[in-house]
Design an enzyme around this catalytic site. Sequence first.
Site, PDB file in Angstrom:
ATOM      1  N   HIS A 272       0.944  -1.310  -0.048  1.00 61.26           N
ATOM      2  CA  HIS A 272      -0.009  -0.246  -0.121  1.00 61.26           C
ATOM      3  C   HIS A 272       0.498   1.435   0.024  1.00 61.26           C
ATOM      4  O   HIS A 272       1.698   1.668   1.118  1.00 61.26           O
ATOM      5  CB  HIS A 272      -0.686   0.045   0.922  1.00 61.26           C
TER       6      HIS A 272
ATOM      7  N   ARG B   4      -8.799  13.936   3.604  1.00 59.87           N
ATOM      8  CA  ARG B   4      -9.028  14.997   4.579  1.00 59.87           C
ATOM      9  C   ARG B   4      -7.384  14.552   5.129  1.00 59.87           C
ATOM     10  O   ARG B   4      -6.963  13.408   4.367  1.00 59.87           O
ATOM     11  CB  ARG B   4      -9.512  13.607   5.952  1.00 59.87           C
TER      12      ARG B   4
HETATM   13  P1  ADP Z   1     -10.357   1.680   2.938  1.00 65.65           P
HETATM   14  O1  ADP Z   1     -11.080   2.975   2.503  1.00 65.65           O
HETATM   15  O2  ADP Z   1     -11.021   0.508   3.745  1.00 65.65           O
HETATM   16  O3  ADP Z   1      -9.365   2.085   3.384  1.00 65.65           O
HETATM   17  P2  ADP Z   1      -9.044   0.905   0.659  1.00 65.65           P
HETATM   18  O4  ADP Z   1      -9.623   0.448  -0.778  1.00 65.65           O
HETATM   19  O5  ADP Z   1      -8.085   1.661   1.044  1.00 65.65           O
HETATM   20  O6  ADP Z   1      -9.966   0.502   1.481  1.00 65.65           O
HETATM   21  O7  ADP Z   1      -7.991  -0.808   1.036  1.00 65.65           O
HETATM   22  C1  ADP Z   1      -7.343  -1.093   2.593  1.00 65.65           C
HETATM   23  C2  ADP Z   1      -6.434  -2.010   2.105  1.00 65.65           C
HETATM   24  O8  ADP Z   1      -6.971  -3.404   1.404  1.00 65.65           O
HETATM   25  C3  ADP Z   1      -5.599  -1.235   1.467  1.00 65.65           C
HETATM   26  O9  ADP Z   1      -4.136  -1.312   2.173  1.00 65.65           O
HETATM   27  C4  ADP Z   1      -4.560  -3.313   0.783  1.00 65.65           C
HETATM   28  O10 ADP Z   1      -4.344  -3.340   1.365  1.00 65.65           O
HETATM   29  C5  ADP Z   1      -6.122  -3.738   0.626  1.00 65.65           C
HETATM   30  N1  ADP Z   1      -6.374  -3.480  -0.752  1.00 65.65           N
HETATM   31  C6  ADP Z   1      -7.327  -2.487  -1.255  1.00 65.65           C
HETATM   32  N2  ADP Z   1      -7.667  -2.870  -2.435  1.00 65.65           N
HETATM   33  C7  ADP Z   1      -6.770  -3.881  -2.950  1.00 65.65           C
HETATM   34  C8  ADP Z   1      -6.543  -4.797  -4.377  1.00 65.65           C
HETATM   35  N3  ADP Z   1      -7.348  -4.381  -5.387  1.00 65.65           N
HETATM   36  N4  ADP Z   1      -6.136  -5.973  -3.672  1.00 65.65           N
HETATM   37  C9  ADP Z   1      -5.452  -6.383  -3.452  1.00 65.65           C
HETATM   38  N5  ADP Z   1      -5.012  -4.949  -1.519  1.00 65.65           N
HETATM   39  C10 ADP Z   1      -6.352  -4.209  -1.552  1.00 65.65           C
HETATM   40  P1  ADP Z   2      -5.950   6.230   7.715  1.00 65.52           P
HETATM   41  O1  ADP Z   2      -6.820   6.460   6.783  1.00 65.52           O
HETATM   42  O2  ADP Z   2      -5.270   7.900   8.145  1.00 65.52           O
HETATM   43  O3  ADP Z   2      -4.848   5.562   7.372  1.00 65.52           O
HETATM   44  P2  ADP Z   2      -7.754   4.828   8.971  1.00 65.52           P
HETATM   45  O4  ADP Z   2      -8.255   3.945   7.889  1.00 65.52           O
HETATM   46  O5  ADP Z   2      -6.393   3.651  10.541  1.00 65.52           O
HETATM   47  O6  ADP Z   2      -6.022   6.263   8.750  1.00 65.52           O
HETATM   48  O7  ADP Z   2      -8.662   5.159   9.730  1.00 65.52           O
HETATM   49  C1  ADP Z   2      -8.853   6.870  10.421  1.00 65.52           C
HETATM   50  C2  ADP Z   2      -9.581   7.060  11.277  1.00 65.52           C
HETATM   51  O8  ADP Z   2     -10.895   6.787  11.130  1.00 65.52           O
HETATM   52  C3  ADP Z   2      -9.612   4.950  12.443  1.00 65.52           C
HETATM   53  O9  ADP Z   2      -9.727   5.380  13.129  1.00 65.52           O
HETATM   54  C4  ADP Z   2     -10.837   4.601  12.253  1.00 65.52           C
HETATM   55  O10 ADP Z   2     -11.921   3.487  12.454  1.00 65.52           O
HETATM   56  C5  ADP Z   2     -11.396   5.664  11.745  1.00 65.52           C
HETATM   57  N1  ADP Z   2     -12.481   5.407   9.982  1.00 65.52           N
HETATM   58  C6  ADP Z   2     -11.663   5.681   8.922  1.00 65.52           C
HETATM   59  N2  ADP Z   2     -12.927   5.159   7.922  1.00 65.52           N
HETATM   60  C7  ADP Z   2     -13.941   5.216   8.511  1.00 65.52           C
HETATM   61  C8  ADP Z   2     -15.205   4.819   8.096  1.00 65.52           C
HETATM   62  N3  ADP Z   2     -15.380   5.549   6.740  1.00 65.52           N
HETATM   63  N4  ADP Z   2     -16.238   5.257   9.054  1.00 65.52           N
HETATM   64  C9  ADP Z   2     -15.877   5.490   9.726  1.00 65.52           C
HETATM   65  N5  ADP Z   2     -14.456   5.327  10.726  1.00 65.52           N
HETATM   66  C10 ADP Z   2     -13.631   5.435   9.915  1.00 65.52           C
HETATM   67 MG    MG Z   3      -7.762   3.339   2.098  1.00 63.58          MG
END
Ligand code: ADP
Ligand code: ADP
Ligand code: MG
Length: 452
Positions: free
Chosen positions: A208, A294
Site C-alpha cells: 500500500h 482529509r
Molecule cells: P479503505 O477505504 O477501507 O481504506 P481501501 O480501498 O483503501 O479501503 O483498501 C484498504 C486496504 O485493502 C489497502 O490498503 C490494501 O491493503 C487492501 N486492498 C485494497 N484493494 C486491494 C486490491 N485490489 N488488491 C489487493 N489489496 C487491496
Molecule cells: P488512515 O486512512 O488515516 O490511514 P484509518 O483508515 O485507520 O487511517 O482511519 C482513520 C480513523 O478513522 C480510524 O480511527 C478508523 O477507525 C476511522 N475510519 C476511517 N474511515 C472510516 C469510516 N468510513 N467510517 C468510520 N470510521 C472510519
Molecule cells: Mg484506504
Amino acid sequence: MFETVLVANRGEIAARIVDVLRQNEIKSIAIYSEADAESPHVKRADKAICIGPAPVGQSYLNQDAIIQVAIAESVDAIHPGYGLLSENAGFARRCEDAGIRFIGPTSEVIEAMGDKVIARESAERAGVPVVPGSKGPITDIDAAHAIAEQIGYPVLVKAAGGGGGIGMALVKRASKLPRAIESCRDRGESSFGNASVYLEKYIESPRHIEVQVLFDQHGHGIHLFERECTLQRRHQKVIEEAPSPFVSTQNGLRDALCSAALKAAHAIGYRNAGTVEFVMAPSGEFYFIEMNTRLQVEHPVTEAITGVDLITWQLKIASGEKLSIAQDELKIQGAAVECRLYAEEPEKMFLPRPGEIGEFSPPEMDGVRVDSGVESGATVTQYYDPMIAKLTAHSDSRETALELAARALDQFKIEKLTTNRVFLGKVLRHPAVREGEFDTKWLERYAKGQLD
Ligand code: ADP
Ligand code: ADP
Ligand code: MG
C-alpha cells in the site's frame, strides 16, 4: 486567518489540532463526550464544551449539537480531524450552509470521492491506472460472475462507501462470490448507509503506497511524496513510513506515482490536504484504489521528511491563503517511521483491550515525536477506536529511524493497559522489515507465528 476554530474530534488528533491552533494564535473550541471530560484535547483547548454521552451517535457524530455549538461560539471554521465526520459530505454541506468554513475540500468533492465507484471512474478518466474491476456497481449476481471470470480470481468485493478496512471481502472462487457480495452489501448498508458494492482484481502480495497532496483555492497544487503503509492488520495500517523503501529502489517510480496522484486530485478540483491511495504489485505497477479527502492518521511521517506542518497549511488554505510552497523546494530529508499504539492484544488477533492506564510516560528523545490522546490514570473505553498514541521517529536514514523508533518503544512506559507496544518493537527489529521486504499480509502472518 481564522480567529476561532472548533475541533470536531477527540483523542490524539484533537489534541494536536488544538496545539497547532495555539501556535497560530487561533482560539480553539473543543467538544467532548461525558467519557472524555479529562482528555488532553479538553484540557489544552481554550474552551471545551460537553456535547453528550459517550456513544458517538450522541456526541462526536451528533451534527445538530456540533453545529449548534459552532454557531453559539461564532466559530469561523470547523476542523474535523480524521474518521468521525471528516469525510461526511452532509456535514460539510451543513457547515457551508451555516457560513462556517469546513476545513477540507467542498462537500461535492467529498461526496464524489466518498463513493469509491465514482472515485475510480474519475481517476480512470484522468488517465490514472485503476485496479481492473467492475465498471460501476454490481447490479446482479450473473453480471458479478461474468466480471469476476473476466478479471480472474481472486477478486475483492468492496463496499462503495467503505472505509477503515470495513466492507471488504476476498473471494478465491466463484462459489463464494454470492455470499461475499451479500455480506459486503449488509456491511456497507449498516456502517455507511450505502449497499452498493463493486469488484476489483485482488493484487497478490501488494504494497500500500499513498501520496500526500496539498491544493490551495487558487489552482496551485503540490505533492509531498509517498508513504509506505503496507504493514497492516485487517486492512488497517499499523506502521507507516516515508519515503517508501521500495519506491526508493525503483528508477522513475516516485515521479510516476506522484504525478499520477496530482492528476487524480486535479481532475476533481481538489482543495486542501488529501491522500491518493494506490496498491502496488511486486513488479512496481501501481493502481489507484481511493482518495481520502482529509488529514491522514500517518501524516506525521510526511511532516518529518518535508518539514511542512500539514495542519497549519490546512488552516491557511481553508482561510483562502495561497500555497507558497513550490514543488521543487521540497526535498526528502532522511526517513521517518510511525507506529500506532493500540489498546489491543496482537497475540489474540489484535483483539481490542479497553481498560485503565496506570503510569503513561512517553519517551523524550531527539527525533522522536509522540502524539497522544491519553495520560496517566486515563481509561480507554470500548466506545472509540482503541488507538491511544502514535510514535514517530525521524533520522538520517531508514535504518537509524527504525532503530530509534524501536528504542523509543522500549522506553515508553504504559502501565496496566494491554497494548501492542512490545509487538511493534519486535516488528521494527525483524530482518524482513529492516530489508523492506513485506506485503500487506506480512504483519498478520507474523502475529500468527507463521514467520520466524
Ligand atoms: P479503505 O477505504 O477501507 O481504506 P481501501 O480501498 O483503501 O479501503 O483498501 C484498504 C486496504 O485493502 C489497502 O490498503 C490494501 O491493503 C487492501 N486492498 C485494497 N484493494 C486491494 C486490491 N485490489 N488488491 C489487493 N489489496 C487491496
Ligand atoms: P488512515 O486512512 O488515516 O490511514 P484509518 O483508515 O485507520 O487511517 O482511519 C482513520 C480513523 O478513522 C480510524 O480511527 C478508523 O477507525 C476511522 N475510519 C476511517 N474511515 C472510516 C469510516 N468510513 N467510517 C468510520 N470510521 C472510519
Ligand atoms: Mg484506504
